[in-house]
Design a protein around this motif. Structure first.
Motif, PDB file in Angstrom:
ATOM      1  N   ASP A  15       1.177   4.305 -12.384  1.00 17.27           N
ATOM      2  CA  ASP A  15       0.410   4.106 -11.159  1.00 17.27           C
ATOM      3  C   ASP A  15       1.254   4.415  -9.921  1.00 17.27           C
ATOM      4  O   ASP A  15       0.806   5.110  -9.008  1.00 17.27           O
ATOM      5  CB  ASP A  15      -0.114   2.666 -11.096  1.00 17.27           C
ATOM      6  CG  ASP A  15      -1.000   2.439  -9.888  1.00 17.27           C
ATOM      7  OD1 ASP A  15      -2.057   3.100  -9.796  1.00 17.27           O
ATOM      8  OD2 ASP A  15      -0.622   1.607  -9.036  1.00 17.27           O
ATOM      9  N   ARG A  19       0.485   7.520  -7.310  1.00 17.37           N
ATOM     10  CA  ARG A  19       0.271   7.322  -5.877  1.00 17.37           C
ATOM     11  C   ARG A  19       1.283   8.104  -5.037  1.00 17.37           C
ATOM     12  O   ARG A  19       0.926   8.714  -4.024  1.00 17.37           O
ATOM     13  CB  ARG A  19       0.322   5.833  -5.535  1.00 17.37           C
ATOM     14  CG  ARG A  19      -0.869   5.079  -6.089  1.00 17.37           C
ATOM     15  CD  ARG A  19      -0.892   3.613  -5.709  1.00 17.37           C
ATOM     16  NE  ARG A  19      -1.969   2.926  -6.401  1.00 17.37           N
ATOM     17  CZ  ARG A  19      -3.249   3.014  -6.083  1.00 17.37           C
ATOM     18  NH1 ARG A  19      -3.616   3.743  -5.061  1.00 17.37           N
ATOM     19  NH2 ARG A  19      -4.166   2.360  -6.770  1.00 17.37           N
ATOM     20  N   TYR A  48      -9.604  16.760  -6.164  1.00 18.12           N
ATOM     21  CA  TYR A  48      -9.704  15.894  -4.975  1.00 18.12           C
ATOM     22  C   TYR A  48     -10.619  16.523  -3.933  1.00 18.12           C
ATOM     23  O   TYR A  48     -11.464  15.837  -3.342  1.00 18.12           O
ATOM     24  CB  TYR A  48      -8.310  15.644  -4.392  1.00 18.12           C
ATOM     25  CG  TYR A  48      -8.341  15.073  -3.003  1.00 18.12           C
ATOM     26  CD1 TYR A  48      -8.766  13.761  -2.769  1.00 18.12           C
ATOM     27  CD2 TYR A  48      -7.984  15.849  -1.908  1.00 18.12           C
ATOM     28  CE1 TYR A  48      -8.817  13.247  -1.492  1.00 18.12           C
ATOM     29  CE2 TYR A  48      -8.023  15.337  -0.628  1.00 18.12           C
ATOM     30  CZ  TYR A  48      -8.439  14.038  -0.423  1.00 18.12           C
ATOM     31  OH  TYR A  48      -8.500  13.524   0.847  1.00 18.12           O
ATOM     32  N   ALA A  58     -11.386   8.041   1.298  1.00 14.81           N
ATOM     33  CA  ALA A  58     -10.664   6.961   0.617  1.00 14.81           C
ATOM     34  C   ALA A  58     -11.106   6.840  -0.837  1.00 14.81           C
ATOM     35  O   ALA A  58     -10.275   6.654  -1.739  1.00 14.81           O
ATOM     36  CB  ALA A  58     -10.882   5.640   1.344  1.00 14.81           C
ATOM     37  N   GLU A  59     -12.404   6.959  -1.077  1.00 18.37           N
ATOM     38  CA  GLU A  59     -12.910   6.872  -2.444  1.00 18.37           C
ATOM     39  C   GLU A  59     -12.461   8.066  -3.278  1.00 18.37           C
ATOM     40  O   GLU A  59     -12.114   7.926  -4.450  1.00 18.37           O
ATOM     41  CB  GLU A  59     -14.433   6.786  -2.434  1.00 18.37           C
ATOM     42  CG  GLU A  59     -14.968   5.509  -1.824  1.00 18.37           C
ATOM     43  CD  GLU A  59     -16.470   5.557  -1.646  1.00 18.37           C
ATOM     44  OE1 GLU A  59     -17.079   6.638  -1.820  1.00 18.37           O
ATOM     45  OE2 GLU A  59     -17.049   4.507  -1.327  1.00 18.37           O
ATOM     46  N   SER A  61      -9.768   9.837  -2.770  1.00 22.68           N
ATOM     47  CA  SER A  61      -8.331   9.665  -3.012  1.00 22.68           C
ATOM     48  C   SER A  61      -8.095   8.711  -4.173  1.00 22.68           C
ATOM     49  O   SER A  61      -7.292   8.997  -5.065  1.00 22.68           O
ATOM     50  CB  SER A  61      -7.638   9.126  -1.759  1.00 22.68           C
ATOM     51  OG  SER A  61      -7.726  10.030  -0.705  1.00 22.68           O
ATOM     52  N   GLU A  62      -8.766   7.584  -4.163  1.00 24.99           N
ATOM     53  CA  GLU A  62      -8.582   6.590  -5.224  1.00 24.99           C
ATOM     54  C   GLU A  62      -9.040   7.130  -6.574  1.00 24.99           C
ATOM     55  O   GLU A  62      -8.389   6.884  -7.596  1.00 24.99           O
ATOM     56  CB  GLU A  62      -9.324   5.294  -4.883  1.00 24.99           C
ATOM     57  CG  GLU A  62      -8.979   4.145  -5.781  1.00 24.99           C
ATOM     58  CD  GLU A  62      -7.507   3.767  -5.774  1.00 24.99           C
ATOM     59  OE1 GLU A  62      -7.005   3.349  -6.848  1.00 24.99           O
ATOM     60  OE2 GLU A  62      -6.839   3.888  -4.734  1.00 24.99           O
ATOM     61  N   ILE A  65      -6.352   9.521  -7.741  1.00 21.05           N
ATOM     62  CA  ILE A  65      -5.171   8.773  -8.159  1.00 21.05           C
ATOM     63  C   ILE A  65      -5.410   8.146  -9.532  1.00 21.05           C
ATOM     64  O   ILE A  65      -4.517   8.145 -10.385  1.00 21.05           O
ATOM     65  CB  ILE A  65      -4.792   7.707  -7.104  1.00 21.05           C
ATOM     66  CG1 ILE A  65      -4.235   8.387  -5.859  1.00 21.05           C
ATOM     67  CG2 ILE A  65      -3.793   6.710  -7.666  1.00 21.05           C
ATOM     68  CD1 ILE A  65      -4.034   7.473  -4.675  1.00 21.05           C
ATOM     69  N   GLN A  66      -6.601   7.618  -9.779  1.00 22.33           N
ATOM     70  CA  GLN A  66      -6.906   7.034 -11.085  1.00 22.33           C
ATOM     71  C   GLN A  66      -6.878   8.099 -12.183  1.00 22.33           C
ATOM     72  O   GLN A  66      -6.412   7.844 -13.292  1.00 22.33           O
ATOM     73  CB  GLN A  66      -8.270   6.324 -11.051  1.00 22.33           C
ATOM     74  CG  GLN A  66      -8.266   5.038 -10.259  1.00 22.33           C
ATOM     75  CD  GLN A  66      -7.250   4.045 -10.785  1.00 22.33           C
ATOM     76  OE1 GLN A  66      -7.123   3.818 -11.979  1.00 22.33           O
ATOM     77  NE2 GLN A  66      -6.496   3.450  -9.868  1.00 22.33           N
ATOM     78  N   TYR A  69      -3.297   8.785 -12.759  1.00 26.03           N
ATOM     79  CA  TYR A  69      -2.716   7.620 -13.427  1.00 26.03           C
ATOM     80  C   TYR A  69      -2.968   7.669 -14.927  1.00 26.03           C
ATOM     81  O   TYR A  69      -2.061   7.458 -15.732  1.00 26.03           O
ATOM     82  CB  TYR A  69      -3.278   6.339 -12.800  1.00 26.03           C
ATOM     83  CG  TYR A  69      -3.168   5.110 -13.665  1.00 26.03           C
ATOM     84  CD1 TYR A  69      -1.923   4.569 -13.977  1.00 26.03           C
ATOM     85  CD2 TYR A  69      -4.296   4.496 -14.177  1.00 26.03           C
ATOM     86  CE1 TYR A  69      -1.831   3.436 -14.780  1.00 26.03           C
ATOM     87  CE2 TYR A  69      -4.210   3.369 -14.964  1.00 26.03           C
ATOM     88  CZ  TYR A  69      -2.967   2.845 -15.263  1.00 26.03           C
ATOM     89  OH  TYR A  69      -2.864   1.733 -16.045  1.00 26.03           O
ATOM     90  N   ALA A  87      -4.272  -4.239  -8.052  1.00 22.47           N
ATOM     91  CA  ALA A  87      -3.939  -3.656  -6.762  1.00 22.47           C
ATOM     92  C   ALA A  87      -2.988  -4.569  -6.020  1.00 22.47           C
ATOM     93  O   ALA A  87      -3.098  -5.791  -6.065  1.00 22.47           O
ATOM     94  CB  ALA A  87      -5.206  -3.430  -5.941  1.00 22.47           C
TER      95      ALA A  87
END
Length: 143
Positions: A15, A19, A48, A58-59, A61-62, A65-66, A69, A87
């Motif tokens: 993780d 990030r 992305y 933001a959503e 990006s997350e 990232i997931q 990950y 988190a």
């Protein structure tokens, strides 16, 4: 499902790496350096961009990232499906436009010769006399 401590350690590392890599790759893409990135990074950035067209930044990006990950977790040797990493609680960042100056810590007072617990240095002559006594004792012992 029970998660082993080793798998949780791998999950945290994956993780953190995801990030950090995403932030780095995104910054390089903003600076028009995306062509210098490895192919893996370029595919993640492409996904992305596709996600950012469908949802908020933001959503997207997350979600990216997931995705990274899960990929890193499998790459690092994690067993099974990647566990959910809690988190971290972060303080909201407020940009006030001011810079906080760092202050030096106050200097520690030097221990002075005055005081009840102050140690007096041994005189050089006393040290010399002790060395002579030890030398003579050793010479006397060997005879």
């Amino acid at each position: 499902m029970v998660i082993k401590a080793a798998d949780m350690l791998i999950a945290r590392r994956a993780d953190t790496r995801a990030r950090a890599d995403f932030a780095t790759w995104r910054m390089m893409a903003k600076l028009n350096g995306a062509s210098a990135l490895p192919p893996e990074a370029q595919t993640f950035l492409t996904s992305y961009k596709k996600l950012s067209e469908k949802m908020e930044d933001a959503e997207a990006s997350e979600a990216t990232i997931q995705l990274m990950y899960r990929s890193y977790y499998a790459e690092m040797g994690g067993a099974g499906a990647a566990p959910e990493v809690p988190a971290r609680a972060r303080e909201p960042v407020t940009d006030t436009g001011t810079v906080t100056a760092f202050r030096r810590l106050p200097a520690k007072p030097k221990p002075g010769a005055s005081g009840l617990n102050a140690k007096r240095p041994l005189p050089v002559a006393l040290i010399f006399v002790c060395l002579v006594v030890v030398y003579v004792a050793i010479r006397y012992y060997w005879r």
